[in-house]
Design an enzyme around this catalytic site. Structure first.
Site, PDB file in Angstrom:
ATOM      1  N   TYR A 162      -4.642  -4.318  -4.430  1.00  0.00           N
ATOM      2  CA  TYR A 162      -3.488  -5.215  -4.424  1.00  0.00           C
ATOM      3  C   TYR A 162      -3.502  -6.092  -5.669  1.00  0.00           C
ATOM      4  O   TYR A 162      -2.501  -6.205  -6.390  1.00  0.00           O
ATOM      5  CB  TYR A 162      -3.498  -6.080  -3.167  1.00  0.00           C
ATOM      6  CG  TYR A 162      -2.352  -7.070  -3.102  1.00  0.00           C
ATOM      7  CD1 TYR A 162      -1.103  -6.679  -2.611  1.00  0.00           C
ATOM      8  CD2 TYR A 162      -2.506  -8.389  -3.522  1.00  0.00           C
ATOM      9  CE1 TYR A 162      -0.052  -7.573  -2.553  1.00  0.00           C
ATOM     10  CE2 TYR A 162      -1.460  -9.285  -3.463  1.00  0.00           C
ATOM     11  CZ  TYR A 162      -0.233  -8.875  -2.981  1.00  0.00           C
ATOM     12  OH  TYR A 162       0.811  -9.768  -2.932  1.00  0.00           O
ATOM     13  N   ILE A 213       2.707 -16.529   1.983  1.00  0.00           N
ATOM     14  CA  ILE A 213       3.904 -16.719   2.795  1.00  0.00           C
ATOM     15  C   ILE A 213       3.539 -16.462   4.255  1.00  0.00           C
ATOM     16  O   ILE A 213       2.942 -15.444   4.590  1.00  0.00           O
ATOM     17  CB  ILE A 213       5.023 -15.758   2.363  1.00  0.00           C
ATOM     18  CG1 ILE A 213       5.362 -15.963   0.879  1.00  0.00           C
ATOM     19  CG2 ILE A 213       6.255 -15.963   3.230  1.00  0.00           C
ATOM     20  CD1 ILE A 213       5.870 -17.337   0.519  1.00  0.00           C
ATOM     21  N   ALA A 241      -5.139  -5.620  -8.487  1.00  0.00           N
ATOM     22  CA  ALA A 241      -4.997  -4.816  -9.709  1.00  0.00           C
ATOM     23  C   ALA A 241      -3.554  -4.371  -9.915  1.00  0.00           C
ATOM     24  O   ALA A 241      -3.036  -4.389 -11.046  1.00  0.00           O
ATOM     25  CB  ALA A 241      -5.917  -3.602  -9.644  1.00  0.00           C
TER      26      ALA A 241
END
Length: 273
Positions: A184, A217, A186
């Site tokens: 994620y 979030i 990278a």
């Protein structure tokens, strides 16, 4: 006569193509652009769901929206999707390159780095990086013909800073133990590189390219994660999906006409500490 400052924020009559449009953030991004007057092209994997959501947007916001199913890792599907948009609207004013994946197997997605499977890594990269490249390439080629356009690419704070793994002890997402996988981070870092490259590559062609980087979030994490994450944020809380929409509309509109190659971070101040 010059337009008013407030009018510069409007997207009335613009065509905005949004990938990953049916996700938690994607739907709010679509609604924000439609409310601002854009004809929104809803792009995600499921054609029927895209069509249904586009009809909902059209009814609610009185714009002319279109839903298209597309696997953005497929060059042929991306070509057909963009051609369909051009056939209907003639031009594409805004691309929000927003699609990303956690893969179909969340257990493998959240596996430790030492045991991560190359197949899972490639599956994520295919969407988060290659899909973004393919979409930007095809839409950007159309924008070159127009000599104008705006591209916004969604990254993450973890594409620009390291992960604090201490917050993940006891943390869960939809009941599953979680972390931030290396793939994620990278892939989201690659988005920043692509954004800066395209921003300078197309700067003199009337095409602006910027990046939107959300912080954490709130979207199904357990109380342990929310508490630990919030403790690291100067504003002492996680963000809500709606709090990203204003930044997106700013980047998509003429209000940001002299901004390109930039990263707008919406994180409650986390990266300031």
């Amino acid at each position: 006569m010059k337009s008013s400052f407030s009018e510069k924020f409007l997207l009335k009559g613009k065509t905005a193509l949004i990938t990953g449009a049916l996700g938690i953030l994607g739907k709010r991004f679509c609604e924000g652009m439609a409310e601002s007057g854009a004809n929104v092209v809803v792009v995600d994997v499921e054609e029927d769901s895209c069509t249904a959501f586009a009809k909902y947007l059209s009814r609610l916001y009185k714009t002319d929206c279109l839903g298209i199913g597309c696997d953005i890792t497929s060059p042929d599907q991306v070509d057909k999707m963009v051609n369909k948009v051009i056939n209907k609207y003639s031009e594409i004013d805004i691309l929000h390159n927003n699609a990303a994946t956690k893969t179909q197997n969340l257990k493998e997605y959240f596996t430790s780095f030492e045991e991560y499977k190359l197949g899972t890594w490639r599956e994520v990269m295919a969407v988060n990086v290659e899909g973004m490249y393919l979409t930007a390439q095809k839409v950007g080629s159309q924008m070159l013909k127009q000599q104008r356009g705006v591209i916004i690419q969604t990254s993450s704070i973890y594409g620009i800073k390291g992960v604090d793994n201490r917050i993940y002890a006891g943390s869960k997402y939809l009941g599953m133990e979680i972390n931030t996988p290396a793939v994620y981070a990278a892939s989201k870092a690659a988005v920043w590189g692509l954004t800066q490259y395209l921003a300078t590559y197309w700067a003199d062609k009337g095409i602006r390219v910027n990046m939107l980087s959300p912080g954490g979030i709130e979207s199904g994490q357990n109380e342990t994660f929310i508490r630990k994450y919030s403790h690291r944020v100067p504003m002492a809380r996680m963000g809500q999906p709606d709090e990203l929409v204003g930044a997106l509309l700013f980047l998509a509109s003429e209000a940001s006409s002299y901004i390109t190659g930039q990263n707008i971070v919406v994180d409650g101040g986390l990266t300031a500490w």
